[in-house]
Motif scaffolding. Structure first.
Motif, PDB file in Angstrom:
ATOM      1  N   ALA A   4    -115.937  17.295  29.236  1.00 39.81           N
ATOM      2  CA  ALA A   4    -115.850  15.837  29.167  1.00 39.81           C
ATOM      3  C   ALA A   4    -114.822  15.299  30.152  1.00 39.81           C
ATOM      4  O   ALA A   4    -115.053  14.306  30.842  1.00 39.81           O
ATOM      5  CB  ALA A   4    -115.482  15.422  27.739  1.00 39.81           C
ATOM      6  N   THR A   5    -113.670  15.996  30.230  1.00 35.48           N
ATOM      7  CA  THR A   5    -112.641  15.555  31.169  1.00 35.48           C
ATOM      8  C   THR A   5    -113.157  15.661  32.596  1.00 35.48           C
ATOM      9  O   THR A   5    -112.964  14.758  33.420  1.00 35.48           O
ATOM     10  CB  THR A   5    -111.369  16.412  30.994  1.00 35.48           C
ATOM     11  N   SER A   7    -116.174  15.513  33.440  1.00 37.90           N
ATOM     12  CA  SER A   7    -117.203  14.493  33.664  1.00 37.90           C
ATOM     13  C   SER A   7    -116.553  13.152  33.984  1.00 37.90           C
ATOM     14  O   SER A   7    -117.062  12.386  34.797  1.00 37.90           O
ATOM     15  CB  SER A   7    -118.130  14.372  32.458  1.00 37.90           C
ATOM     16  N   TRP A   8    -115.407  12.856  33.350  1.00 36.16           N
ATOM     17  CA  TRP A   8    -114.703  11.609  33.670  1.00 36.16           C
ATOM     18  C   TRP A   8    -114.163  11.633  35.084  1.00 36.16           C
ATOM     19  O   TRP A   8    -114.260  10.661  35.815  1.00 36.16           O
ATOM     20  CB  TRP A   8    -113.543  11.377  32.682  1.00 36.16           C
ATOM     21  N   ALA A 111    -119.650   1.771  28.067  1.00 34.23           N
ATOM     22  CA  ALA A 111    -118.403   2.508  27.825  1.00 34.23           C
ATOM     23  C   ALA A 111    -117.574   1.832  26.731  1.00 34.23           C
ATOM     24  O   ALA A 111    -117.049   2.502  25.837  1.00 34.23           O
ATOM     25  CB  ALA A 111    -117.608   2.594  29.120  1.00 34.23           C
ATOM     26  N   LEU A 114    -118.842   2.314  23.228  1.00 28.17           N
ATOM     27  CA  LEU A 114    -118.699   3.674  22.707  1.00 28.17           C
ATOM     28  C   LEU A 114    -117.250   3.991  22.356  1.00 28.17           C
ATOM     29  O   LEU A 114    -116.973   4.687  21.390  1.00 28.17           O
ATOM     30  CB  LEU A 114    -119.196   4.683  23.744  1.00 28.17           C
ATOM     31  N   SER A 115    -116.334   3.485  23.177  1.00 24.45           N
ATOM     32  CA  SER A 115    -114.936   3.857  22.994  1.00 24.45           C
ATOM     33  C   SER A 115    -114.233   2.905  22.043  1.00 24.45           C
ATOM     34  O   SER A 115    -114.155   1.706  22.315  1.00 24.45           O
ATOM     35  CB  SER A 115    -114.216   3.836  24.341  1.00 24.45           C
ATOM     36  N   PRO A 116    -113.706   3.410  20.941  1.00 31.99           N
ATOM     37  CA  PRO A 116    -112.941   2.526  20.059  1.00 31.99           C
ATOM     38  C   PRO A 116    -111.687   1.993  20.747  1.00 31.99           C
ATOM     39  O   PRO A 116    -111.126   1.003  20.305  1.00 31.99           O
ATOM     40  CB  PRO A 116    -112.568   3.424  18.874  1.00 31.99           C
ATOM     41  N   ARG A 120    -107.715   3.801  26.129  1.00 26.92           N
ATOM     42  CA  ARG A 120    -108.004   5.215  26.346  1.00 26.92           C
ATOM     43  C   ARG A 120    -109.054   5.376  27.448  1.00 26.92           C
ATOM     44  O   ARG A 120    -108.950   6.236  28.311  1.00 26.92           O
ATOM     45  CB  ARG A 120    -108.524   5.804  25.028  1.00 26.92           C
ATOM     46  N   TRP A 121    -110.058   4.522  27.403  1.00 26.23           N
ATOM     47  CA  TRP A 121    -111.098   4.550  28.441  1.00 26.23           C
ATOM     48  C   TRP A 121    -110.479   4.292  29.819  1.00 26.23           C
ATOM     49  O   TRP A 121    -110.768   5.001  30.782  1.00 26.23           O
ATOM     50  CB  TRP A 121    -112.154   3.486  28.138  1.00 26.23           C
TER      51      TRP A 121
ATOM     52  N   LYS B 114    -116.771  12.189  24.807  1.00 23.43           N
ATOM     53  CA  LYS B 114    -115.338  12.046  25.092  1.00 23.43           C
ATOM     54  C   LYS B 114    -114.843  10.692  24.568  1.00 23.43           C
ATOM     55  O   LYS B 114    -113.756  10.577  24.021  1.00 23.43           O
ATOM     56  CB  LYS B 114    -115.131  12.139  26.606  1.00 23.43           C
ATOM     57  N   LEU B 115    -115.676   9.663  24.755  1.00 25.86           N
ATOM     58  CA  LEU B 115    -115.260   8.322  24.352  1.00 25.86           C
ATOM     59  C   LEU B 115    -115.308   8.131  22.844  1.00 25.86           C
ATOM     60  O   LEU B 115    -114.488   7.423  22.276  1.00 25.86           O
ATOM     61  CB  LEU B 115    -116.160   7.273  25.016  1.00 25.86           C
ATOM     62  N   ARG B 116    -116.338   8.718  22.230  1.00 24.98           N
ATOM     63  CA  ARG B 116    -116.531   8.479  20.795  1.00 24.98           C
ATOM     64  C   ARG B 116    -116.371   9.792  20.038  1.00 24.98           C
ATOM     65  O   ARG B 116    -117.297  10.599  19.986  1.00 24.98           O
ATOM     66  CB  ARG B 116    -117.919   7.899  20.547  1.00 24.98           C
ATOM     67  N   PRO B 117    -115.191   9.994  19.464  1.00 22.21           N
ATOM     68  CA  PRO B 117    -115.008  11.215  18.682  1.00 22.21           C
ATOM     69  C   PRO B 117    -116.056  11.269  17.571  1.00 22.21           C
ATOM     70  O   PRO B 117    -116.342  10.267  16.926  1.00 22.21           O
ATOM     71  CB  PRO B 117    -113.603  11.046  18.100  1.00 22.21           C
ATOM     72  N   LEU B 119    -119.225  12.002  18.033  1.00 21.78           N
ATOM     73  CA  LEU B 119    -120.595  11.805  18.525  1.00 21.78           C
ATOM     74  C   LEU B 119    -121.370  13.116  18.412  1.00 21.78           C
ATOM     75  O   LEU B 119    -120.851  14.177  18.753  1.00 21.78           O
ATOM     76  CB  LEU B 119    -120.571  11.331  19.980  1.00 21.78           C
TER      77      LEU B 119
END
Lengths: 309, 296
Positions: A4-5, A7-8, A111, A114-116, A120-121, B114-117, B119
């Motif tokens: 994931a990292t 991929s970012w 994005a 999806l990201s709370p 962080r995003w 990564k964005l949504r724990p 998932l």
């Protein structure tokens, strides 16, 4: 680095590959020219030490040596000026589209839904770019420092081109980057944000330079001007007004029709010796970090409140 | 339509709007005092014409819009001031689902994880496989329909108890629309999530939804189960005093929507869902306050 990292990181690099290519190419060109200029200046200086520094040739004809040196010295001068513009250019080119393009292309809503945490995003999205920016500009800063050292021919360059080399190059790049990102978020459109950010960053840097210089001038001391032998205290010094230094040590800067009234005093100049450069460096680093942190806080706030298209 | 079986991994969450008002600039009102409560479970259709406020309402629940006044809540969390907590309960499919052009489908899944724990990557990959969407394909190489399917898959894979879908059908062709709707119904049934789907085309959503909310000029004009709406409305082919509203039919005649089925006669027949929506929209336009909103 997990998938994931990576991929970012990959995403950040892919989304700005054109800008990163520009940055890489410009930095590589700068580095190649700087290395060549430093090498040529050092070769001439090492081969003809009597023609450089304060010794003035010691009666030996240095005209041929100086003729060989001048083009490289001019190149070094140009490169030092470029080191003033590169952090601004790199910061703007990387910072403006970072969020603005996500808003424009409507990927921000994917994005951000999806990201709370948008913070962080943003960190995940910006850190790889910041790492590349700092690394590249640090290289440019080191190269510019080497250019200044080579031009100073073994003396301490002190305040000469003080804001065009060393740690100031990446610091100013970070400031430009953060400002550009902030305006990119506010505008949500790349082109208008780029124009506004250019104006803001130039104003910010001019303001910072003038502000710090005013602060620095308060610490200036009177340095008597001595013609023979050459006064080494002036090499690399930051010089301000010409003054008259009275026998009792007081300093007068009174002028009539623009001319300094000397009276019984000796000619002198208000200035800061090169040795004070590091004091000043610490001040500017501190001020820059405070400004960058303040802009970064605004960036965080802006991205939290930004409405995606 | 029966209530879907719940999956244990999906929590319950209620969507609420409390006097929710949103104004853009000084004159454009998108929402005006919306009060809604959507209990967990089932698929809800949010229908209304363009500029009715559907997107603004959904985006308020996603935390994309700051209310001018009032509150939008998800699972009791304020969607603006407690956005992080509220978003954990929401999967969202935007109006124009757009993927990163330079990123593969598989990388989108990794990024989403990564964005949504929490998932469910396996669920996402399995569904994408079922949809025959190549994982190695870049976003720019997918059609609009495929991009919408990927975004829906990611939203479902969040295992969020609420799926908010903002006119995801707008850019799809008829076959892709049908397939997408099938996927939505399947997702809601499998996960037990609450689905809220907006559209300005009632025909798109009428078949599969359990509840119908009609939004017009920033107000809720009708909020009812589909069964109740169909059971409680009828159509008169001639004007009737006291009707909900008169509105033009496709053949240029005028139809009257009646709120109950009393007095069924020669000119009266059961209303279709589309006619119910049209009648309530016409009634909304007739409302003096609504006209003021329109004028703004």
């Amino acid at each position: 680095m997990d998938n994931a990292t990576s991929s970012w990181t990959s995403l950040s690099f892919r989304l700005q590959r054109v800008e990163l290519l520009f940055l890489g190419a410009a930095a590589a060109l700068y580095l190649a020219l700087a290395v060549t200029a430093v090498w040529r200046l050092n070769v001439e200086r090492t081969a003809n030490p009597h023609c450089f520094g304060q010794r003035g040739g010691d009666g030996i004809d240095c005209s041929a040596v100086l003729a060989n040196t001048i083009p490289w010295d001019h190149l070094a001068e140009v490169l030092l000026w470029a080191a003033l513009g590169l952090p601004i250019a790199f910061g703007l080119v990387l910072g403006v589209p970072l969020v603005a393009r996500e808003v424009e292309h409507q990927t921000a809503q994917l994005a951000w839904s999806l990201s709370p945490s948008r913070t962080r995003w943003l960190l995940a999205r910006t850190m790889p770019i910041i790492a590349v920016l700092v690394l590249t500009l640090a290289t440019v800063g080191v190269a510019a420092e080497a250019l200044a050292q080579a031009r100073a021919a073994g003396e301490d360059p002190g305040f000469v081109r003080y804001d065009q080399r060393g740690v100031f190059v990446p610091l100013r790049g970070l400031m430009a980057f953060a400002s550009a990102m902030l305006l990119g978020i506010w505008f949500g459109r790349t082109l208008p944000a780029l124009l506004a950010a250019l104006t803001l960053v130039v104003a910010l840097l001019i303001g910072l330079t003038v502000g710090l210089d005013t602060w620095l001038a308060r610490d200036a001391v009177a340095i008597p001007l001595i013609s023979e032998p050459p006064d080494m205290r002036l090499v690399g010094a930051r010089l301000y007004d010409e003054v008259s230094i009275m026998p009792d040590g007081t300093v007068s800067s009174e002028r009539v029709d623009g001319s300094l009234i000397m009276g019984d005093g000796a000619a002198g100049v208000m200035g800061l010796p090169a040795a004070r450069y590091w004091d000043w460096t610490v001040r500017e680093i501190g001020a820059s970090i405070v400004i960058i942190a303040a802009i970064w806080l605004l960036v965080m706030r802006a991205v939290r409140r930004r409405r995606p298209l | 339509m029966s209530r879907p079986a719940r999956n244990d991994s999906v929590a319950f969450a209620t969507l609420e709007a409390e006097d929710l008002t949103k104004r853009y600039g000084r004159r454009v009102w998108a929402l005006r005092g919306i009060n809604l409560r959507i209990e967990p479970g089932g698929l809800v259709a949010l229908v209304g014409p363009n500029a009715a406020g559907k997107s603004t309402l959904i985006r308020s629940w996603v935390g994309f819009e700051r209310p001018t006044s009032g509150r939008a809540r998800v699972a009791g969390f304020d969607a603006w001031t407690q956005r992080g907590d509220a978003l954990r309960h929401v999967g969202y499919v935007p109006q124009n689902p757009t993927l990163y052009e330079a990123l593969s489908v598989e990388a989108h899944v990794a990024m989403a994880a990564k964005l949504r724990p929490g998932l469910d990557r396996l669920l996402a990959l399995r569904r994408l496989g079922e949809l025959n969407i190549p994982l190695a394909a870049l976003g720019r190489h997918l059609s609009g329909g495929q991009q919408a399917q990927v975004v829906l898959t990611l939203a479902v894979a969040t295992r969020a108890p609420v799926l908010l879908m903002d006119e995801p059908l707008a850019s799809l062709d008829p076959l892709a629309r049908r397939e997408f709707m099938h996927l939505v119904r399947q997702a809601v049934n499998e996960t037990g999530a609450t689905g809220l789907l907006s559209s300005h085309v009632i025909g798109d959503v009428a078949e599969i939804c359990d509840r119908l909310i009609v939004l017009g000029v920033g107000r809720v004009l009708l909020d009812s189960t589909v069964a109740d709406a169909l059971g409680r409305h009828s159509i008169s082919t001639s004007p009737v005093p006291g009707s909900v509203a008169d509105f033009p039919a496709a053949d240029r005649t005028t139809l009257s929507l009646l709120r109950d089925r009393a007095g069924v006669g020669a000119n009266i027949r059961p209303a279709t869902l589309e006619e119910i929506v049209l009648g309530h929209l016409a009634a909304g336009r007739r409302d003096p306050d609504a006209r003021a909103i329109n004028r703004d």
